[in-house]
Design a protein around this motif. Sequence first.
Motif, PDB file in Angstrom:
ATOM      1  N   THR A 229       0.928  -1.363   0.015  1.00 57.32           N
ATOM      2  CA  THR A 229       0.024  -0.110   0.006  1.00 57.32           C
ATOM      3  C   THR A 229       0.922   1.474   0.010  1.00 57.32           C
ATOM      4  O   THR A 229       0.432   2.180  -0.179  1.00 57.32           O
ATOM      5  CB  THR A 229      -0.990   0.234   1.231  1.00 57.32           C
ATOM      6  N   HIS A 230       2.037   1.287   0.268  1.00 57.14           N
ATOM      7  CA  HIS A 230       2.896   2.440   0.323  1.00 57.14           C
ATOM      8  C   HIS A 230       4.224   1.882  -0.586  1.00 57.14           C
ATOM      9  O   HIS A 230       5.307   1.717   0.065  1.00 57.14           O
ATOM     10  CB  HIS A 230       3.464   2.852   1.652  1.00 57.14           C
ATOM     11  N   PRO A 231       4.097   2.132  -1.881  1.00 54.05           N
ATOM     12  CA  PRO A 231       5.532   1.521  -2.625  1.00 54.05           C
ATOM     13  C   PRO A 231       6.606   2.073  -2.259  1.00 54.05           C
ATOM     14  O   PRO A 231       6.906   3.211  -2.162  1.00 54.05           O
ATOM     15  CB  PRO A 231       4.971   1.839  -4.308  1.00 54.05           C
ATOM     16  N   LEU A 232       7.464   1.374  -1.786  1.00 55.69           N
ATOM     17  CA  LEU A 232       8.847   1.877  -1.140  1.00 55.69           C
ATOM     18  C   LEU A 232      10.037   1.566  -2.469  1.00 55.69           C
ATOM     19  O   LEU A 232      10.812   0.711  -2.263  1.00 55.69           O
ATOM     20  CB  LEU A 232       9.275   1.089  -0.223  1.00 55.69           C
ATOM     21  N   THR A 233       9.947   2.467  -3.283  1.00 52.09           N
ATOM     22  CA  THR A 233      10.805   2.659  -4.144  1.00 52.09           C
ATOM     23  C   THR A 233      12.414   2.965  -3.868  1.00 52.09           C
ATOM     24  O   THR A 233      12.303   3.661  -2.797  1.00 52.09           O
ATOM     25  CB  THR A 233      10.286   3.672  -5.454  1.00 52.09           C
ATOM     26  N   GLU A 234      13.089   2.715  -4.506  1.00 54.01           N
ATOM     27  CA  GLU A 234      14.610   3.176  -4.289  1.00 54.01           C
ATOM     28  C   GLU A 234      14.641   4.722  -4.264  1.00 54.01           C
ATOM     29  O   GLU A 234      15.200   5.279  -3.529  1.00 54.01           O
ATOM     30  CB  GLU A 234      15.473   2.655  -5.332  1.00 54.01           C
ATOM     31  N   ASP A 235      13.937   5.354  -5.004  1.00 53.95           N
ATOM     32  CA  ASP A 235      14.026   6.714  -5.245  1.00 53.95           C
ATOM     33  C   ASP A 235      13.331   7.344  -3.938  1.00 53.95           C
ATOM     34  O   ASP A 235      13.991   8.502  -3.478  1.00 53.95           O
ATOM     35  CB  ASP A 235      13.038   7.384  -6.236  1.00 53.95           C
ATOM     36  N   ARG A 236      12.393   6.820  -3.273  1.00 57.66           N
ATOM     37  CA  ARG A 236      11.998   7.381  -2.141  1.00 57.66           C
ATOM     38  C   ARG A 236      12.802   7.214  -0.741  1.00 57.66           C
ATOM     39  O   ARG A 236      12.997   8.228  -0.229  1.00 57.66           O
ATOM     40  CB  ARG A 236      10.765   6.557  -1.768  1.00 57.66           C
TER      41      ARG A 236
END
Length: 479
Positions: A229-236
Amino acid sequence: MPDFQNRSSCVFNVLRNFAGVVLLAYVLSSLSAWLTPALAQSDDLEFIRDAEIENYLHELAAPVYHAAGIDPKSITIVVVGSSTVNAFVAGGMNEFFYTGLLELTDTPEQMVGVMAHETGHIAGGHLIRGREEMENASAEAILGMILGAAAGIAARNGQMAAGAMSGGEQIAERSFLTFSRTVEASADAAGMSFLDRSGISVRGMLEFFEKLQGQEYLPTDRQSEYVRTHPLTEDRIAAVRDHLDNSPDRLKNAKLDPRFYQMHERMKAKLLGYLQPEQALLRYTDKDDKISSRYALAIACYRTSQFDRAMKLVNSLIQAEPNNPFFYELRAQMQFENGHVDEAVAGYKKANELLPDSSLLRQAYGHALLESKSSGNADLAIQQLLEANRLEEREPLTWRLLASAWGQKYEITKDVQYEGMVTYALAEEAVAKGNNKTAGQYAARAMKVLPKGSTYWLRAQDIKLSTAPDADEKHEKSR
């Protein structure tokens, strides 16, 4: 021309309905970040009310709420009893935290980092924007499906129609997922700014994200709910790490007040004792010196029907910290549930003296007073329950207990006004549960008994009017 227009409208409606089915299947599998709030209305979720945990979370996040320009009293914190690791916001000013997430956090900095992120969603109005984006995505998908169907019909090629319709769905999916990633990054940025203004390091937010980072590469069904539900992308994660690296030294390694570490540790001890008592019994012994260890063990003993052992442990906790309201609350709860009601009354009274602004402690005190065999407790119970209601208006159990208290007053005095107040309280309970039909029925009954124009008569009238079907509904029923 009119016939063509009507038939075109009919085709559009059919396609729109079909698109809705396709999109629903897609949403259920891919857009749980925006559907999760709807689960808050589901009877499948178990909500945990605990004065100590709610008090800790409110106190921990209060500086963040202030930094966001939000009155902390306007935020409702809801604890969901589930081993799932997740958190979300719903209904505007409500933050939901799963016990699985509370147990996963190691420090108050990690916990407040999550809370800051969720507050970023509230401050950014992301729930409203999310609904709008879903509507836009649906419109794009519907349009794509209509064009695809038209092309397929013209060419008499079913595969062409299906392909174009699939393309319309993919347009919607790309649009919505782009929005989802954008708002998650936006909530991070807002949360970090709130933490900075509060003098709290973003290190806790980074540590929590890093705990879950590896799950991005797992199959979807093995990922935690929070990651889905909270996409933890590398960018974030890189953005949070960069923010920390460029923070002033005073913020980079800032630590919270030591009492928050104690409060966090005891929250986790309480959750272990209540939710996994067998584990607590294996992990700790009566000889453990640490308060949090004995706390978990006392609760575990109480949960496994070891009353005498639990009482001995909780008495030792009270002796160690005679001004801790939650130790008195625990002992009173144990006494109340084991038939020692008068002793429980004394314990709840002490807990309320130490923490007078807790609606849950007031509610528990009022409940114990109602169940006590001592005479003359009804008035004091009503006083406590009304104060609990002032502190938290929409708690169904408080209204149910008020109905019981006013019922006792009716039995004592035979004053018909109290009979009306009983039905009024039941109307309020129904409103709090979202049962408008029942609320309206009780309110109408209360108005027949209460003095016309009195405070409770006017409140019952408000309930009756606010729960009555509107003109459109009446029109539909008459057709």
